[in-house]
Design a protein around this motif. Structure first.
Motif, mmCIF file in Angstrom:
data_model
loop_
_atom_site.group_PDB
_atom_site.id
_atom_site.type_symbol
_atom_site.label_atom_id
_atom_site.label_comp_id
_atom_site.label_asym_id
_atom_site.label_seq_id
_atom_site.Cartn_x
_atom_site.Cartn_y
_atom_site.Cartn_z
ATOM 1 N N ASN A 109 -70.426 90.504 2.100
ATOM 2 C CA ASN A 109 -69.832 89.855 0.951
ATOM 3 C C ASN A 109 -68.306 89.866 1.064
ATOM 4 O O ASN A 109 -67.698 90.893 1.269
ATOM 5 N N VAL B 145 -66.060 89.526 -1.186
ATOM 6 C CA VAL B 145 -65.354 90.245 -2.249
ATOM 7 C C VAL B 145 -64.977 91.635 -1.768
ATOM 8 O O VAL B 145 -63.885 92.123 -2.007
ATOM 9 N N TYR C 120 -61.022 92.567 0.613
ATOM 10 C CA TYR C 120 -60.117 93.434 -0.130
ATOM 11 C C TYR C 120 -59.644 94.588 0.737
ATOM 12 O O TYR C 120 -58.494 94.933 0.751
ATOM 13 N N LEU D 137 -71.696 94.929 -6.800
ATOM 14 C CA LEU D 137 -70.752 93.827 -6.898
ATOM 15 C C LEU D 137 -70.328 93.626 -8.353
ATOM 16 O O LEU D 137 -69.155 93.394 -8.643
ATOM 17 N N GLU D 138 -71.269 93.777 -9.268
ATOM 18 C CA GLU D 138 -70.973 93.616 -10.696
ATOM 19 C C GLU D 138 -69.935 94.642 -11.160
ATOM 20 O O GLU D 138 -68.978 94.302 -11.855
ATOM 21 N N TRP E 122 -67.804 96.297 -9.173
ATOM 22 C CA TRP E 122 -66.566 96.013 -8.444
ATOM 23 C C TRP E 122 -65.754 94.934 -9.140
ATOM 24 O O TRP E 122 -64.541 95.037 -9.272
ATOM 25 N N GLN E 123 -66.413 93.892 -9.601
ATOM 26 C CA GLN E 123 -65.718 92.779 -10.250
ATOM 27 C C GLN E 123 -65.146 93.171 -11.609
ATOM 28 O O GLN E 123 -64.222 92.527 -12.092
ATOM 29 N N GLN E 124 -65.656 94.229 -12.209
ATOM 30 C CA GLN E 124 -65.147 94.695 -13.503
ATOM 31 C C GLN E 124 -63.928 95.603 -13.367
ATOM 32 O O GLN E 124 -63.232 95.859 -14.343
ATOM 33 N N ASP F 26 -60.166 96.807 -12.364
ATOM 34 C CA ASP F 26 -58.872 96.132 -12.251
ATOM 35 C C ASP F 26 -58.273 96.403 -10.860
ATOM 36 O O ASP F 26 -58.821 97.172 -10.076
ATOM 37 N N GLU F 27 -57.171 95.759 -10.567
ATOM 38 C CA GLU F 27 -56.571 95.863 -9.234
ATOM 39 C C GLU F 27 -56.142 97.295 -8.903
ATOM 40 O O GLU F 27 -56.246 97.721 -7.754
ATOM 41 N N LYS G 237 -59.228 99.260 -7.908
ATOM 42 C CA LYS G 237 -59.624 98.852 -6.552
ATOM 43 C C LYS G 237 -58.697 99.475 -5.514
ATOM 44 O O LYS G 237 -59.140 99.904 -4.447
#
Length: 92
Positions: free
Chosen positions: A2, A4, A8, A24-25, A27-29, A31-32, A35
């Motif tokens: 993936n 995403v 990164y 993935l869900e 991870w997408q929630q 913030d930078e 991450k």
């Protein structure tokens, strides 16, 4: 793999993230900054809050808030007392 995850940070491959129970869900929630913290943790075994402050150029309270959020998601864990200045953090 993936994009995403892999685009990164090379340390955070999909396989690694799945082993660490980061979907993935989730991870997408994040913030930078969260991450970025996970990126750094992915390249180290254990880190201190001060290391993360240096790495991200953020204030200790900002880092603490993000670490507490990642702990609540069971992504990372704290080693040592909450008030111990030498406490470390690592991936679950």
């Amino acid at each position: 793999m993936n994009q995403v995850f892999s685009s990164y940070n090379p340390f955070l491959t999909l396989e690694y993230m799945q082993r660490k129970s980061i979907t993935l869900e989730i991870w997408q929630q994040l913030d930078e900054l969260e991450k970025s913290i996970l990126t750094y943790l992915g390249s180290k075994k254990k880190v201190t809050r001060s290391e993360l402050c240096t790495y991200t150029s953020k204030a200790p309270n900002t880092i603490s808030a993000r670490l507490n959020h990642l702990i609540s998601l069971n992504i990372i864990k704290r080693n040592g007392s909450k008030y111990d200045p030498k406490q470390t953090y690592e991936m679950q």
